[in-house]
Design an enzyme around this catalytic site. Sequence first.
Site, mmCIF file in Angstrom:
data_model
loop_
_atom_site.group_PDB
_atom_site.id
_atom_site.type_symbol
_atom_site.label_atom_id
_atom_site.label_comp_id
_atom_site.label_asym_id
_atom_site.label_seq_id
_atom_site.Cartn_x
_atom_site.Cartn_y
_atom_site.Cartn_z
ATOM 1 N N ILE A 33 8.237 1.091 1.989
ATOM 2 C CA ILE A 33 8.920 0.803 3.259
ATOM 3 C C ILE A 33 8.626 -0.610 3.731
ATOM 4 O O ILE A 33 9.115 -1.052 4.776
ATOM 5 C CB ILE A 33 8.510 1.807 4.361
ATOM 6 N N THR A 76 6.896 -4.740 2.227
ATOM 7 C CA THR A 76 6.161 -5.558 1.265
ATOM 8 C C THR A 76 5.708 -6.830 1.959
ATOM 9 O O THR A 76 6.478 -7.447 2.701
ATOM 10 C CB THR A 76 7.044 -5.916 0.053
ATOM 11 N N GLY A 115 2.345 -10.172 1.948
ATOM 12 C CA GLY A 115 1.422 -10.953 1.146
ATOM 13 C C GLY A 115 0.204 -10.172 0.713
ATOM 14 O O GLY A 115 -0.413 -10.466 -0.309
ATOM 15 N N GLY A 129 0.147 -6.744 0.140
ATOM 16 C CA GLY A 129 0.463 -5.642 -0.746
ATOM 17 C C GLY A 129 1.724 -4.926 -0.319
ATOM 18 O O GLY A 129 2.521 -5.458 0.454
ATOM 19 N N VAL A 160 3.644 -1.325 1.251
ATOM 20 C CA VAL A 160 3.421 -0.208 2.165
ATOM 21 C C VAL A 160 4.320 0.955 1.746
ATOM 22 O O VAL A 160 5.527 0.781 1.539
ATOM 23 C CB VAL A 160 3.712 -0.600 3.627
ATOM 24 N N LYS A 178 -0.939 1.457 2.802
ATOM 25 C CA LYS A 178 -0.833 0.072 2.353
ATOM 26 C C LYS A 178 -1.683 -0.100 1.110
ATOM 27 O O LYS A 178 -2.902 -0.046 1.152
ATOM 28 C CB LYS A 178 -1.286 -0.899 3.447
ATOM 29 N N ASP A 210 -2.403 -12.709 11.665
ATOM 30 C CA ASP A 210 -1.005 -12.624 11.248
ATOM 31 C C ASP A 210 -0.168 -11.880 12.287
ATOM 32 O O ASP A 210 0.545 -10.925 11.970
ATOM 33 C CB ASP A 210 -0.909 -11.930 9.885
#
Length: 802
Positions: free
Chosen positions: A514, A516, A518, A520, A522, A536, A635
């Site tokens: 569902i 993507t 940096g 990984g 999910v 994740k 982030d």
Amino acid sequence: MNTLFLFENQITGSIPPEIGNLTMLNELSLYTNQITGPIPFELGYLLNLQNFGLSNNQISGTIPDSIGNNTKLVVLNLYQNQISGSIPKTFGKLQSIQELYINHNKLSGSLPQEFGDLINLVALGLANNSLSGPLPTNICSGGRLQYLYLFSNMFNGPIPRSLKTCTSLVEISLQRNQLTGDISQHFGVYPQLKRMSFASNRFYGQVPPNLDACTKLTILRLAQNMITGSIPPILSKLLNLEELSLNSNRLSGEIPQEICSFANLYRLNLSSNQLSGSIPTHIEKLRNLAYLDISGNRLSGSVPEDLGGCMKLLSLKINNNSFNGSLPDVIGNLASLQIMLDVSNNNLSGALPQQLGKLGMLEFWNLSHNQFSSIILSSFASMVSLSTLDVSYNDLEGPIPTTRLLQNVSASWFLHNNGLCGNLSGLPTCYSTPVAGHHKRKIIGLLLPIVLVVLFGIVAAVVVIITLSCNKRKPQESVTAEGRDLFSVWNFDGRLAFDDIVRAAEDFDDKYIIGTGGYGKVYKAQLQDGQLVAVKKLHQTEEELDDERRFRSEMEILTQIRQRSIVKMYGFCSHPAYKFLIYDYIQQGSLHGILENEELSKQLDWQKRIALTTDVAQAISYLHHECSPPIIHRDITSNNILLDTSFKAFVSDFGTTRILKPDSSNWSALAGTYGYIAPELSYTSVAIEKCDVYSFGVVVLELVMGKHPRDLLDGSLSNGEQSMMVKDILDQRPTTPISTEENSLALLIKLALSCLESSPQSRPTMREAYQTLIQPSSGSTTMPFSALTLQQGMHVDIRSGS
């Protein structure tokens, strides 16, 4: 009817096709409204139209071919919309056109060669689109072109030959494209040129030798290309030059002495080249210089005392060179130095001058990786604005001054010195006399080997005991223990859930992805009891494999976080085959996705957006101020703010941050998402809470505008942008805000701009931001919302309510 002026209203809906019946219309001004839909084909019936303004709306669709019928058009403004598709070839029929602006849209495809037929063109703006291909060969065939703005596209190929002879040019901006060619061969003589930016392309060759003929030039940007050769001394003839950016090329040779003749120079950036030699003498003649960056070269020699004469310097970067000798005392006279002083990674030595303590406005100071000796002087305690002080990898000794700055900093800023001490975790405590300190270190030196031997013996004994114990277990117990060692998930409702999770995601099949990022991918997984979770799965890195214990300790801390606006983290799994985190599943998706959805963005009304901002501010404030150790997200983006079906906000992805502990180093690599990263992270790897504050400001503006704020983030808004009305940048999809919502929105914009201050010191903390939202000051709504401009919202200290 000859003229129809409806600009700067709140007109909604689309342009009616019946407008094509006004065949006598000369001027049609619809700019700065909330008009949606496409440009009607019937507009081509207005054969007498000379001036058409449709900028600053939400026009979508493509430009109709019929617009080529408006052959009397002199001015066409379509900028700041959402127009897509390509530019019609019929534009070549607009023989009378003088000003054409279609910048800040979603145009694609190549620029028609028919543009060469526009012989009366004076100004052309196509910036900030996705246009590609070569530029038209005869783009300046009429010889009248003065303003050419094509930056931030994907144009390729060489500069057209007609531009070389286009002596009428006043401003040309081609940066951030993929243009190629020998810049020295394609550059002509432009006696009227004032601003030139060819940065961030693929130009090669040498700095054009005929630049000296552009005597009116004020801005010259050739950065981030492949330009070679030396800096020509003839540039000294550009007496009006205010900015010279030649950074990130392959320039060699010495910095010419003649460069010191730029009396009006405000910004000089020669960084990341291969320049050698020393800093020119008489550099003090650059009396208006505010930004000097010569970092990342091969410069050597001593730092000249003349540098102390540049009294207006705000930022000075000479790092990553080979300078030697001592740092001159006169650097302490640069009273305006505020943003940065970076002398790191050189061969500087000697004592730190006491006069440096006079730099009371300085915020970032990096002295690391040199050979400075003696003590850190107590006079540095008066530098109350410092947010970063890195003196690591030197020969400094003695106590670290006790200041507000140095109470909660990382010891990594002071490591690898000769004997620094202080009340910082990771550093030795200072002793009353040097003799006592020496005696204590001697005792530690004698005892350390003994202690290590004893500890090794204990560890070996424990390993033997555990091994013998495991061999005595029953076979089925051994299998269970092996499974528990292999797959470890803590704190997930008190049960081991690895098998359940892997089974639910069918061994991480791509159909369950569902998201993507940096870090990984999910996956959405439904457990046996019906509960939905987000899993994740992290990318494995060598650093993570080598630091397993730290990863687990961090995760155990993160699973204890419980705040209503932070996505609940249930637990984690750590194993060489898999490393993943388990979160609560939030149904609606990300804020970014909702803002891109026309229907959902309408449902996200102003009341919900205001409440969402408060929730996010509270969540980040919790991470910064109520977690021990504090957690910095790194982030904060609209993609990492999730909404449930009632549009309640949850901050996500905090589990992939690193925890800033008092005894650990700060992050050593730039992290985050482009467009949300604080500007200081471009010159320092030290992330602080104020980096999250900046990202939060971007998200708030994005929430208010309904799209990423882009051009409002560069810190240097044009006069036109500063005078822009706040009400004109609002997302037009929700219903018009009522009076109380207008007051809240005015506060949101002031808060966002405060969070976006270029100086971290000037930004509020997240606690102050949250308090501002829940307890707005009485002075925050004195100006009517309809009259508020961006400039009036800038540089407002929300902490004082002014």
